[in-house]
Write a protein that holds these residues in place. Sequence first.
Motif, PDB file in Angstrom:
ATOM      1  N   HIS A  57       0.619  -1.260  -0.076  1.00  0.00           N
ATOM      2  CA  HIS A  57      -0.188  -0.222  -0.134  1.00  0.00           C
ATOM      3  C   HIS A  57       0.969   1.602   0.147  1.00  0.00           C
ATOM      4  O   HIS A  57       2.302   0.793   0.529  1.00  0.00           O
ATOM      5  CB  HIS A  57      -1.011  -0.041   1.298  1.00  0.00           C
ATOM      6  N   ILE A  58      -0.191   2.156  -0.249  1.00  0.00           N
ATOM      7  CA  ILE A  58       2.177   3.377  -1.302  1.00  0.00           C
ATOM      8  C   ILE A  58       1.739   4.428  -0.031  1.00  0.00           C
ATOM      9  O   ILE A  58       2.418   4.893   0.227  1.00  0.00           O
ATOM     10  CB  ILE A  58       0.954   4.877  -1.646  1.00  0.00           C
ATOM     11  N   ARG A  59       0.117   3.996   1.337  1.00  0.00           N
ATOM     12  CA  ARG A  59       0.910   4.589   2.496  1.00  0.00           C
ATOM     13  C   ARG A  59       1.897   3.676   3.180  1.00  0.00           C
ATOM     14  O   ARG A  59       3.160   4.457   3.983  1.00  0.00           O
ATOM     15  CB  ARG A  59      -0.303   4.493   3.739  1.00  0.00           C
ATOM     16  N   ASP A  60       1.682   2.715   3.435  1.00  0.00           N
ATOM     17  CA  ASP A  60       3.579   1.693   4.429  1.00  0.00           C
ATOM     18  C   ASP A  60       4.622   2.127   3.375  1.00  0.00           C
ATOM     19  O   ASP A  60       5.458   2.677   3.783  1.00  0.00           O
ATOM     20  CB  ASP A  60       3.074   0.748   3.473  1.00  0.00           C
ATOM     21  N   LEU A  61       4.121   2.809   2.069  1.00  0.00           N
ATOM     22  CA  LEU A  61       5.871   2.927   0.978  1.00  0.00           C
ATOM     23  C   LEU A  61       6.589   5.087   2.091  1.00  0.00           C
ATOM     24  O   LEU A  61       7.626   4.778   2.100  1.00  0.00           O
ATOM     25  CB  LEU A  61       5.789   2.737  -0.428  1.00  0.00           C
ATOM     26  N   LEU A  62       5.795   5.501   1.624  1.00  0.00           N
ATOM     27  CA  LEU A  62       5.288   6.487   1.675  1.00  0.00           C
ATOM     28  C   LEU A  62       5.543   6.634   3.905  1.00  0.00           C
ATOM     29  O   LEU A  62       6.362   7.538   3.884  1.00  0.00           O
ATOM     30  CB  LEU A  62       4.535   8.279   1.366  1.00  0.00           C
ATOM     31  N   GLY A  63       5.126   6.230   4.314  1.00  0.00           N
ATOM     32  CA  GLY A  63       5.025   6.596   5.967  1.00  0.00           C
ATOM     33  C   GLY A  63       3.673   7.600   6.257  1.00  0.00           C
ATOM     34  O   GLY A  63       3.680   8.001   5.409  1.00  0.00           O
ATOM     35  N   ALA A  64       3.624   7.662   7.151  1.00  0.00           N
ATOM     36  CA  ALA A  64       2.373   8.419   7.512  1.00  0.00           C
ATOM     37  C   ALA A  64       2.490   9.680   7.048  1.00  0.00           C
ATOM     38  O   ALA A  64       1.107   9.939   7.207  1.00  0.00           O
ATOM     39  CB  ALA A  64       1.883   8.418   9.365  1.00  0.00           C
ATOM     40  N   ALA A  65       3.742  10.527   7.740  1.00  0.00           N
ATOM     41  CA  ALA A  65       3.918  11.717   7.742  1.00  0.00           C
ATOM     42  C   ALA A  65       2.950  12.009   6.098  1.00  0.00           C
ATOM     43  O   ALA A  65       3.102  13.235   5.444  1.00  0.00           O
ATOM     44  CB  ALA A  65       4.621  12.706   7.838  1.00  0.00           C
ATOM     45  N   LEU A  66       4.254  11.826   5.478  1.00  0.00           N
ATOM     46  CA  LEU A  66       4.066  11.723   3.624  1.00  0.00           C
ATOM     47  C   LEU A  66       3.147  11.565   2.713  1.00  0.00           C
ATOM     48  O   LEU A  66       2.489  12.006   2.447  1.00  0.00           O
ATOM     49  CB  LEU A  66       6.031  11.284   2.785  1.00  0.00           C
ATOM     50  N   TYR A  67       2.566  10.700   3.073  1.00  0.00           N
ATOM     51  CA  TYR A  67       1.247  10.615   2.534  1.00  0.00           C
ATOM     52  C   TYR A  67       0.049  11.194   2.985  1.00  0.00           C
ATOM     53  O   TYR A  67      -0.890  11.273   2.426  1.00  0.00           O
ATOM     54  CB  TYR A  67       0.831   8.927   3.576  1.00  0.00           C
ATOM     55  N   CYS A  68      -0.003  11.841   4.527  1.00  0.00           N
ATOM     56  CA  CYS A  68      -1.151  12.855   4.539  1.00  0.00           C
ATOM     57  C   CYS A  68      -0.982  13.815   3.564  1.00  0.00           C
ATOM     58  O   CYS A  68      -1.411  14.300   3.769  1.00  0.00           O
ATOM     59  CB  CYS A  68      -0.635  13.291   6.195  1.00  0.00           C
ATOM     60  N   ALA A  69       0.672  14.278   3.860  1.00  0.00           N
ATOM     61  CA  ALA A  69       0.745  15.527   2.709  1.00  0.00           C
ATOM     62  C   ALA A  69       0.494  15.026   1.364  1.00  0.00           C
ATOM     63  O   ALA A  69      -0.173  15.622   0.725  1.00  0.00           O
ATOM     64  CB  ALA A  69       2.511  15.876   2.787  1.00  0.00           C
ATOM     65  N   ASN A  70       0.814  13.579   1.204  1.00  0.00           N
ATOM     66  CA  ASN A  70       0.086  13.530  -0.548  1.00  0.00           C
ATOM     67  C   ASN A  70      -0.750  13.323  -0.704  1.00  0.00           C
ATOM     68  O   ASN A  70      -2.022  13.384  -2.052  1.00  0.00           O
ATOM     69  CB  ASN A  70       1.364  12.888  -0.688  1.00  0.00           C
ATOM     70  N   LYS A  71      -1.829  13.091   0.365  1.00  0.00           N
ATOM     71  CA  LYS A  71      -3.275  12.576   0.160  1.00  0.00           C
ATOM     72  C   LYS A  71      -4.062  12.879  -0.938  1.00  0.00           C
ATOM     73  O   LYS A  71      -5.326  13.002  -1.725  1.00  0.00           O
ATOM     74  CB  LYS A  71      -3.721  12.916   1.475  1.00  0.00           C
ATOM     75  N   PRO A  72      -4.262  14.466  -0.454  1.00  0.00           N
ATOM     76  CA  PRO A  72      -5.138  15.356  -1.773  1.00  0.00           C
ATOM     77  C   PRO A  72      -4.580  15.070  -2.820  1.00  0.00           C
ATOM     78  O   PRO A  72      -5.451  15.118  -3.535  1.00  0.00           O
ATOM     79  CB  PRO A  72      -4.935  17.386  -1.230  1.00  0.00           C
ATOM     80  N   HIS A  73      -3.475  15.172  -3.306  1.00  0.00           N
ATOM     81  CA  HIS A  73      -3.006  14.856  -4.742  1.00  0.00           C
ATOM     82  C   HIS A  73      -3.353  13.331  -5.340  1.00  0.00           C
ATOM     83  O   HIS A  73      -3.440  13.442  -6.353  1.00  0.00           O
ATOM     84  CB  HIS A  73      -1.052  14.950  -4.997  1.00  0.00           C
ATOM     85  N   ILE A  74      -2.907  12.527  -4.497  1.00  0.00           N
ATOM     86  CA  ILE A  74      -3.843  11.385  -4.780  1.00  0.00           C
ATOM     87  C   ILE A  74      -5.285  10.583  -4.850  1.00  0.00           C
ATOM     88  O   ILE A  74      -5.335  10.054  -5.851  1.00  0.00           O
ATOM     89  CB  ILE A  74      -2.953  10.325  -3.218  1.00  0.00           C
ATOM     90  N   ASP A  75      -5.736  12.269  -3.767  1.00  0.00           N
ATOM     91  CA  ASP A  75      -7.090  11.264  -4.200  1.00  0.00           C
ATOM     92  C   ASP A  75      -7.492  12.594  -5.611  1.00  0.00           C
ATOM     93  O   ASP A  75      -8.340  11.947  -6.593  1.00  0.00           O
ATOM     94  CB  ASP A  75      -7.228  13.059  -2.933  1.00  0.00           C
ATOM     95  N   GLY A  76      -6.796  13.419  -6.181  1.00  0.00           N
ATOM     96  CA  GLY A  76      -7.283  14.009  -7.312  1.00  0.00           C
ATOM     97  C   GLY A  76      -6.741  13.270  -8.822  1.00  0.00           C
ATOM     98  O   GLY A  76      -7.687  13.194  -9.607  1.00  0.00           O
ATOM     99  N   ALA A  77      -5.211  12.438  -8.309  1.00  0.00           N
ATOM    100  CA  ALA A  77      -5.077  11.882  -9.769  1.00  0.00           C
ATOM    101  C   ALA A  77      -6.485  10.298  -9.335  1.00  0.00           C
ATOM    102  O   ALA A  77      -7.008  10.219 -10.357  1.00  0.00           O
ATOM    103  CB  ALA A  77      -3.859  10.877  -8.807  1.00  0.00           C
ATOM    104  N   LEU A  78      -7.474   9.886  -8.366  1.00  0.00           N
ATOM    105  CA  LEU A  78      -7.950   8.745  -8.222  1.00  0.00           C
ATOM    106  C   LEU A  78      -9.267   9.795  -8.913  1.00  0.00           C
ATOM    107  O   LEU A  78     -10.281   9.339  -9.835  1.00  0.00           O
ATOM    108  CB  LEU A  78      -8.196   8.187  -7.035  1.00  0.00           C
ATOM    109  N   ALA A  79      -9.317  10.874  -8.729  1.00  0.00           N
ATOM    110  CA  ALA A  79     -10.936  11.461  -9.495  1.00  0.00           C
ATOM    111  C   ALA A  79     -10.706  11.505 -11.308  1.00  0.00           C
ATOM    112  O   ALA A  79     -11.166  12.477 -11.613  1.00  0.00           O
ATOM    113  CB  ALA A  79     -10.871  12.795  -8.878  1.00  0.00           C
ATOM    114  N   GLY A  80      -9.033  11.854 -11.618  1.00  0.00           N
ATOM    115  CA  GLY A  80      -8.601  11.823 -12.615  1.00  0.00           C
ATOM    116  C   GLY A  80      -8.536  12.468 -13.085  1.00  0.00           C
ATOM    117  O   GLY A  80      -8.451  13.810 -14.522  1.00  0.00           O
TER     118      GLY A  80
END
Length: 491
Positions: A57-80
């Motif tokens: 899972h990408i969260r396990d790779l990035l770590g909790a802090a970096l995953y939270c920072a990147n989450k808006p971009h992840i959601d944006g990509a999954l929204a197309g």
Amino acid sequence: MTSGAEPLPQQVERWRLLVDHLPALVAYWDRDLRNVVCNAAYLRWFGLTPAQVHGMHIRDLLGAALYCANKPHIDGALAGQHQRFDRVLVTAAGETRHTQAEYIPHLTDEGVAGFFVLVADITEQVEARQDLAAAQSLAGVGGYTIDPVTGTLRLSPEVLAMLGLDPADPSPTMDEYVAAVHPEDRDRVRALRVRAEHGEEYETDYRVLTPDGSVRHVHSRTSRVLGPDGAVVLLRGVMQDETEVQRLADDLATTNRLLTDLIGMLGHDLAQPVTATNGYLEILDQEWDDLDTDERRSLVRRASRTGTRSQGLLADVLALVSIGASSLTTRPEAVDLVAVLEEAREHARLTLTLTCETPARAWVDPVHAARIMDNLLVNAARYGRAPYVVGVREDAGEVVVRLRDHGEGVPAAFLPQMFDRFSRAQTGVAAQVAGTGFGLYLVRELARANGGTVRHRVPPDGTGAEFEVRLPVARTLPPTDAPVPEPRRPR
């Protein structure tokens, strides 16, 4: 399969070799945020093997802090939506690197199946920009662009900082920038703006006012960027902060004026008493035997007075040079200001009323005290009229000397610059009386150097002028049985 085409497995292997040799990090994550594939650079960055990353899972790779920072971009990509952003990351080897990441949606007929990740290491570019920005900041240089069609102005962070603006804020509009130009230079900059909108190049100097009210001197130069058809599509400029250069130039000009004024003063004001002294001595030398005792004494007294005047002028020049070079030193001691005033009265040849209410011992450099009182009394003798009244008293830990004359007073227009160096009134008696123009300036600066002050007052009846000098009371007092000076009578 077309004849001669490479078998699919070999094509896949060739593509994998190609992707693995890319310096950028490449990966693919499915809609559940599980890793499907990544290249060798991605594995090296995180210090993992293909088996470890596959299905992670990408969260396990990035770590909790970096995953939270990147989450808006992840959601944006999954929204197309295509995502691009910068990140400062730490590699598995502990290196801090600057990166630019892109999340590219994988669009299918059923929707977004996942997203591709492309991460470029831009550390060298970022550090080069930082080095350039540091060099520009050190040199006081920044850049700007002007769109000649729209009039849009864009200022670099260095220029924004130069102008006292927050580099994080957007650039001002052209109208806002022109409004910040010094009022005396504004019309010229408006004319340059018209030239810029017509695609013309220019180079000029002008002043701008920062939000805190300070004035900055800038040098601006533009060059044209031409399109394929030869038309001007952009004006690119460089701006340099020349405030410090201008300050040094002003200081040099001030120093040159000081030298010129000193040379002029030495050639005029000092030459006169020296010539007079030599004249008196020459008469004594040539006619000694023909002169009676009273005539000899008279000539000696005149030579002594003109010699004393020359000595005072030289002392003023030395003090003025020390003040200008910021090298004025004080050697304070307990000084009887009444005695100093008596001596100054002799130099100025004034008849005055001197009263002293208390012991007038000030903590001051004795040479400076003599120059302060000499200049005050000489100023009164030149520009005032009798009666002259001097009062000395102690007040709140200070010795106060107040001098009053009954002349025409100080012209109102001259009051703001009365204590400035080489300033002289252009009206009234001052216009007819010769002077150096730095007597009161020396009084102020020498008083300041000794912890004191000087100020001018208009007497209540509006006649004459009144000057008040305050100096610290002496730290060492005279013996307790020392007599208090009697009030002085008119001389």
